[in-house]
Design a protein around this motif. Structure first.
Motif, PDB file in Angstrom:
ATOM      1  N   GLY A 167       2.566   6.270  11.528  1.00 30.89           N
ATOM      2  CA  GLY A 167       3.075   5.107  10.802  1.00 30.89           C
ATOM      3  C   GLY A 167       3.972   4.236  11.667  1.00 30.89           C
ATOM      4  O   GLY A 167       3.844   3.011  11.675  1.00 30.89           O
ATOM      5  N   LEU A 202       0.820  -1.214   0.000  1.00 34.49           N
ATOM      6  CA  LEU A 202       0.000   0.000   0.000  1.00 34.49           C
ATOM      7  C   LEU A 202       0.852   1.262   0.000  1.00 34.49           C
ATOM      8  O   LEU A 202       0.332   2.361  -0.102  1.00 34.49           O
ATOM      9  CB  LEU A 202      -0.929   0.014   1.217  1.00 34.49           C
ATOM     10  CG  LEU A 202      -2.068  -0.999   1.230  1.00 34.49           C
ATOM     11  CD1 LEU A 202      -2.912  -0.834   2.482  1.00 34.49           C
ATOM     12  CD2 LEU A 202      -2.947  -0.843   0.005  1.00 34.49           C
ATOM     13  N   TYR A 244       2.382   5.955   5.765  1.00 33.78           N
ATOM     14  CA  TYR A 244       2.429   7.172   6.583  1.00 33.78           C
ATOM     15  C   TYR A 244       3.865   7.651   6.774  1.00 33.78           C
ATOM     16  O   TYR A 244       4.152   8.842   6.688  1.00 33.78           O
ATOM     17  CB  TYR A 244       1.812   6.911   7.956  1.00 33.78           C
ATOM     18  CG  TYR A 244       0.313   6.796   7.949  1.00 33.78           C
ATOM     19  CD1 TYR A 244      -0.480   7.891   7.643  1.00 33.78           C
ATOM     20  CD2 TYR A 244      -0.320   5.610   8.274  1.00 33.78           C
ATOM     21  CE1 TYR A 244      -1.862   7.794   7.646  1.00 33.78           C
ATOM     22  CE2 TYR A 244      -1.699   5.493   8.274  1.00 33.78           C
ATOM     23  CZ  TYR A 244      -2.462   6.594   7.967  1.00 33.78           C
ATOM     24  OH  TYR A 244      -3.822   6.497   7.971  1.00 33.78           O
ATOM     25  N   VAL A 259      10.897  -5.643   6.961  1.00 36.43           N
ATOM     26  CA  VAL A 259       9.917  -5.726   8.056  1.00 36.43           C
ATOM     27  C   VAL A 259       8.952  -6.881   7.808  1.00 36.43           C
ATOM     28  O   VAL A 259       8.651  -7.660   8.718  1.00 36.43           O
ATOM     29  CB  VAL A 259       9.144  -4.393   8.214  1.00 36.43           C
ATOM     30  CG1 VAL A 259       8.114  -4.514   9.324  1.00 36.43           C
ATOM     31  CG2 VAL A 259      10.095  -3.255   8.502  1.00 36.43           C
ATOM     32  N   LEU A 304      -0.126  -5.967   4.735  1.00 40.63           N
ATOM     33  CA  LEU A 304      -1.150  -4.919   4.682  1.00 40.63           C
ATOM     34  C   LEU A 304      -0.887  -3.878   5.771  1.00 40.63           C
ATOM     35  O   LEU A 304      -0.951  -2.677   5.547  1.00 40.63           O
ATOM     36  CB  LEU A 304      -2.540  -5.541   4.860  1.00 40.63           C
ATOM     37  CG  LEU A 304      -3.717  -4.588   4.740  1.00 40.63           C
ATOM     38  CD1 LEU A 304      -4.013  -4.282   3.286  1.00 40.63           C
ATOM     39  CD2 LEU A 304      -4.959  -5.160   5.396  1.00 40.63           C
ATOM     40  N   VAL A 305      -0.561  -4.369   6.980  1.00 38.35           N
ATOM     41  CA  VAL A 305      -0.334  -3.466   8.103  1.00 38.35           C
ATOM     42  C   VAL A 305       1.002  -2.746   7.943  1.00 38.35           C
ATOM     43  O   VAL A 305       1.102  -1.535   8.161  1.00 38.35           O
ATOM     44  CB  VAL A 305      -0.351  -4.239   9.428  1.00 38.35           C
ATOM     45  CG1 VAL A 305      -0.399  -3.270  10.589  1.00 38.35           C
ATOM     46  CG2 VAL A 305      -1.512  -5.198   9.489  1.00 38.35           C
ATOM     47  N   VAL A 306       2.038  -3.505   7.558  1.00 42.52           N
ATOM     48  CA  VAL A 306       3.371  -2.916   7.427  1.00 42.52           C
ATOM     49  C   VAL A 306       3.356  -1.781   6.409  1.00 42.52           C
ATOM     50  O   VAL A 306       3.832  -0.675   6.673  1.00 42.52           O
ATOM     51  CB  VAL A 306       4.391  -3.989   7.007  1.00 42.52           C
ATOM     52  CG1 VAL A 306       5.726  -3.345   6.650  1.00 42.52           C
ATOM     53  CG2 VAL A 306       4.565  -5.005   8.117  1.00 42.52           C
ATOM     54  N   VAL A 345       5.255 -10.453   9.605  1.00 41.52           N
ATOM     55  CA  VAL A 345       4.015  -9.760   9.954  1.00 41.52           C
ATOM     56  C   VAL A 345       3.255  -9.423   8.666  1.00 41.52           C
ATOM     57  O   VAL A 345       3.851  -9.344   7.597  1.00 41.52           O
ATOM     58  CB  VAL A 345       4.288  -8.479  10.762  1.00 41.52           C
ATOM     59  CG1 VAL A 345       4.657  -8.828  12.185  1.00 41.52           C
ATOM     60  CG2 VAL A 345       5.392  -7.667  10.130  1.00 41.52           C
ATOM     61  N   PRO A 346       1.934  -9.227   8.783  1.00 43.62           N
ATOM     62  CA  PRO A 346       1.128  -8.995   7.585  1.00 43.62           C
ATOM     63  C   PRO A 346       1.540  -7.739   6.824  1.00 43.62           C
ATOM     64  O   PRO A 346       1.702  -6.670   7.412  1.00 43.62           O
ATOM     65  CB  PRO A 346      -0.299  -8.877   8.110  1.00 43.62           C
ATOM     66  CG  PRO A 346      -0.195  -8.754   9.571  1.00 43.62           C
ATOM     67  CD  PRO A 346       1.105  -9.325   9.990  1.00 43.62           C
ATOM     68  N   LEU A 402       2.099   2.197  14.154  1.00 45.17           N
ATOM     69  CA  LEU A 402       1.460   1.054  13.511  1.00 45.17           C
ATOM     70  C   LEU A 402       2.476  -0.074  13.314  1.00 45.17           C
ATOM     71  O   LEU A 402       2.189  -1.251  13.586  1.00 45.17           O
ATOM     72  CB  LEU A 402       0.896   1.504  12.166  1.00 45.17           C
ATOM     73  CG  LEU A 402      -0.112   0.590  11.499  1.00 45.17           C
ATOM     74  CD1 LEU A 402      -1.271   0.333  12.422  1.00 45.17           C
ATOM     75  CD2 LEU A 402      -0.591   1.218  10.212  1.00 45.17           C
ATOM     76  N   LEU A 428       0.828  -0.173   5.248  1.00 46.10           N
ATOM     77  CA  LEU A 428      -0.031   0.925   5.702  1.00 46.10           C
ATOM     78  C   LEU A 428       0.785   1.836   6.605  1.00 46.10           C
ATOM     79  O   LEU A 428       0.701   3.070   6.533  1.00 46.10           O
ATOM     80  CB  LEU A 428      -1.237   0.357   6.452  1.00 46.10           C
ATOM     81  CG  LEU A 428      -2.328   1.312   6.912  1.00 46.10           C
ATOM     82  CD1 LEU A 428      -2.921   2.044   5.728  1.00 46.10           C
ATOM     83  CD2 LEU A 428      -3.424   0.556   7.642  1.00 46.10           C
ATOM     84  N   GLY A 429       1.624   1.233   7.462  1.00 44.76           N
ATOM     85  CA  GLY A 429       2.508   2.011   8.331  1.00 44.76           C
ATOM     86  C   GLY A 429       3.520   2.811   7.536  1.00 44.76           C
ATOM     87  O   GLY A 429       3.699   4.016   7.753  1.00 44.76           O
ATOM     88  N   THR A 430       4.180   2.154   6.569  1.00 43.06           N
ATOM     89  CA  THR A 430       5.217   2.876   5.811  1.00 43.06           C
ATOM     90  C   THR A 430       4.584   3.888   4.859  1.00 43.06           C
ATOM     91  O   THR A 430       5.232   4.859   4.491  1.00 43.06           O
ATOM     92  CB  THR A 430       6.137   1.914   5.039  1.00 43.06           C
ATOM     93  OG1 THR A 430       5.342   1.035   4.245  1.00 43.06           O
ATOM     94  CG2 THR A 430       6.984   1.095   5.985  1.00 43.06           C
TER      95      THR A 430
END
Lengths: 348, 323
Positions: free
Chosen positions: B292, A83, A146, A129, A138-140, A135-136, B295, A142-144
């Motif tokens: 981010g 993402l 941002y 990561v 989708l979450v990673v 780890v999933p 998260l 989404l974090g990066t």
């Protein structure tokens, strides 16, 4: 004798059905067909739509998204998702533009390579990561999404790089063409074909599909799953970095918001292009066609005089239609591949 | 005891307390808490049903578009001369319908919810634009917009927080205190097993998507009244913030794990940190980076803790053996 004649009479019909069946299984064909229909339909209403210049614009408008779908497809077939591509594009576009504006002597290839390198670094972060952290994605990502966008804004600090600050050679890359085909389209085409060849013909490319269709089985079969996932994200980052460089060349003006929200468009294009969101199937060619279809539809709506406000709704409805059709096709495919059904066909 | 302390929810609550302590008087005064409450309002509301959806192993990315559609609908119906008392139930009903469409596409056709809700994200936002275009409707009477600008008499809480509190209790009971909630966990943990044990998987998921649509529409009402402006592009991009809050709250994207308490702590942590950094004049870009990173920490910490615990256990066994 009569039985023989009957069999012969049935033969071509069955052959035609088999051909149709086989065609139905080539997902790119469906997208291509819809694309042709859309263009042809619009051309009937407005013949100028198929003028070379406007066809060129169609390809040009789709090229950056199509490029991004290449990296995304490689990630999605491994049953992951990236993402962060919009943010990676924005970050590398801004840094590259700033560097080039400060040092106008940098050749065009050098600027693009810088974009690729920056994207690669972002992709490596994602890949590390996801694969080391287990780890999933989708979450990673989404974090990066941002983190990279935040870095972009922090670096830009409200400023922007203007076309006047960029060397003419670079802007020429965005607007120029060779033999009537814009450079951006050519670059995208080269990347798409290279990736298609890799995924189709290289062992490690095939392994990406194996991982996506059954991760445990792939692991047991000795595929270095973590390393492949890492590579997929690195490639996706590098491609997004290249897209950042091209974005700069195409638009000339780069601020920190470049490419915001692009990730959903890219995922949409990949899905429309027949790449299964849960991995294991799909091609970069289909995904690039998906990107072309989505951007062509936008252009068609404008040409047909549909109010701009309808565009997004129609795009959404089309996306839903595409995944629904894809689902039905794959269900039929699964039914056709079931051995008892094949036997029944044979007996009948 | 140690296990309880190491739980992600506990870590989040401690982090919220740290944020509050660091913020001190500037942070903990009534006026600031009022704005904090307003600021997290919509995200907090949508996070409640979305938690259940994600625990059931699905996702809904269309929530912010439903919020926008609901805002556009309020504007359109208001222009048509309807009173807000009539408009609000219609809006929530339309939101529920949007959610039901998501749910039907996912359960009826067996499509992946990620792809479906990316489609309806565009579709619902598009419908909002069709309804209202790029105009804004802002002539709501102040008796309504006070909803978002004044606290509940005698407290520092804005009205939306009251709505949130009521829904939080309702969803808490639904997820943690009912057989429906246990079914949601079972579906997320292992859909096949849940089906074989007689849980009506499709119906449950349909209900969850419908509830999410209804609450997202309600968040649209809150958003519209708070800014006293009905616009089709209200809340664009909010979906990622809500998903971020839910995942930070310890809900597994693969389903089957997580609690509403954790999610509420996650929302408070994100909102509190944001508020604190704004008080300290930290730029919005830093805020984005912090969101981010949080998260990433949220997703990396639990497996790392498990691995660390295993490593310690392994070392203890090794020590025992070599002694």
């Amino acid at each position: 004798m009569t039985a023989h004649a009957e069999a012969r009479a049935v033969e071509p019909e069955r052959g035609a059905r088999r051909l149709l069946d086989r065609a139905g299984r080539v997902r790119e064909l469906g997208v291509g067909l819809v694309l042709v229909l859309v263009v042809a339909g619009t051309a009937v209403a407005n013949p100028r739509f198929v003028h070379p210049q406007s066809l060129r614009d169609l390809l040009l408008n789709a090229s950056i998204i199509a490029l991004l779908t290449v990296g995304q497809t490689i990630v999605v077939v491994t049953r992951n998702v990236d993402l962060s591509v919009g943010s990676v594009l924005g970050l590398s576009a801004f840094i590259t533009a700033s560097v080039v504006a400060a040092h106008p002597g940098i050749p065009v290839a050098g600027a693009l390579l810088l974009g690729v390198a920056l994207g690669l670094v972002c992709g490596i972060v994602n890949g590390l990561v996801v694969s080391l952290g287990q780890v999933p994605s989708l979450v990673v990502t989404l974090g990066t999404l941002y983190v990279f966008r935040g870095l972009d804004f922090a670096l830009a600090h409200g400023t922007q790089v203007n076309a006047a600050d960029l060397p003419q050679s670079l802007l020429g890359l965005g607007s120029g063409r060779v033999l009537g085909v814009p450079y951006l389209v050519l670059i995208t085409l080269v990347v798409v074909l290279a990736a298609a060849f890799y995924l189709r013909s290289y062992r490690s490319g095939r392994e990406l599909y194996a991982m996506g269709s059954h991760p445990e089985a792939a692991m047991l079969a000795g595929i270095p799953v973590r390393r492949r996932v890492f590579t997929a994200f690195a490639v996706s980052g590098a491609v997004a970095g290249l897209a950042g460089g091209l974005w700069m060349a195409r638009y000339g003006t780069v601020d920190a918001a470049a490419g915001t929200g692009l990730e959903l468009q890219v995922v949409a294009a990949v899905v429309v292009g027949g790449v299964a969101i849960f991995g294991g199937s799909g091609s970069v060619l289909g995904a690039a066609l998906g990107a072309l279809l989505l951007s062509t539809i936008t252009s068609c709506l404008i040409v047909l005089g549909v109010p701009a406000f309808w565009q997004q709704a129609i795009t959404g409805a089309l996306l839903l239609a595409a995944i629904t059709v894809d689902r039905i096709v794959s269900l039929r495919l699964a039914a056709a591949l079931r051995p008892d059904r094949r036997k029944a066909d044979h007996d009948a | 005891m140690r296990e309880r302390l190491l739980r992600w929810e506990t870590v989040l609550v401690l982090a919220v307390v740290v944020v509050a302590l660091v913020g001190g008087g500037d942070f903990l005064n009534g006026k600031n808490l009022f704005y904090l409450g307003l600021d997290i309002g919509e995200i907090a509301l949508i996070a409640l049903p979305l938690t259940l959806v994600i625990v059931a192993g699905e996702i809904d990315l269309s929530v912010a578009s439903v919020l926008g559609l609901s805002s556009a609908l309020i504007g359109t119906l208001w222009n048509a001369g309807l009173p807000l008392e009539t408009i609000l139930p219609i809006v929530v009903l339309v939101g529920a319908l949007c959610g039901a469409v998501n749910g039907l596409l996912v359960t009826g056709l067996g499509l992946p919810s990620l792809a479906v809700t990316i489609g309806t994200l565009a579709l619902y936002r598009g419908l909002a634009l069709v309804l209202l275009g790029d105009t804004a409707v802002a002539d709501f009477p102040s008796s309504y917009t006070q909803f978002g600008t004044t606290p509940v008499p005698g407290t520092d809480f804005p009205y939306p927080i009251v709505v949130f509190a009521v829904l939080a209790v309702a969803f808490g009971v639904l997820l943690h205190g009912s057989s429906f909630g246990r079914a949601v966990y079972a579906i997320g943990a292992n859909t096949e097993a849940a089906r074989f044990s007689g849980i009506r998987v499709k119906r449950t998921k349909l209900i969850l998507f419908t509830l999410t649509g209804a609450v997202a529409a309600l968040a649209g009402v809150v958003y519209t009244l708070r800014f006293s402006s009905a616009r089709a592009d209200n809340g664009t991009g909010l979906e990622l913030a809500v998903v971020a809050a839910v995942l930070l709250g310890g809900v597994s994207i693969f389903g089957g794990k997580g609690s509403l308490g954790g999610v509420i702590a996650g929302v408070l942590l994100l909102g509190g940190l944001r508020n604190l950094l704004i008080l300290d004049d930290v730029s919005t870009e830093t805020l984005t980076i912090v969101t981010g990173l949080l998260l990433l920490v949220g997703v990396l910490a639990p497996p790392s803790a498990v691995r660390f615990a295993r490593w310690r256990a392994g070392r203890t066994i090794l020590k025992e053996a070599t002694r």
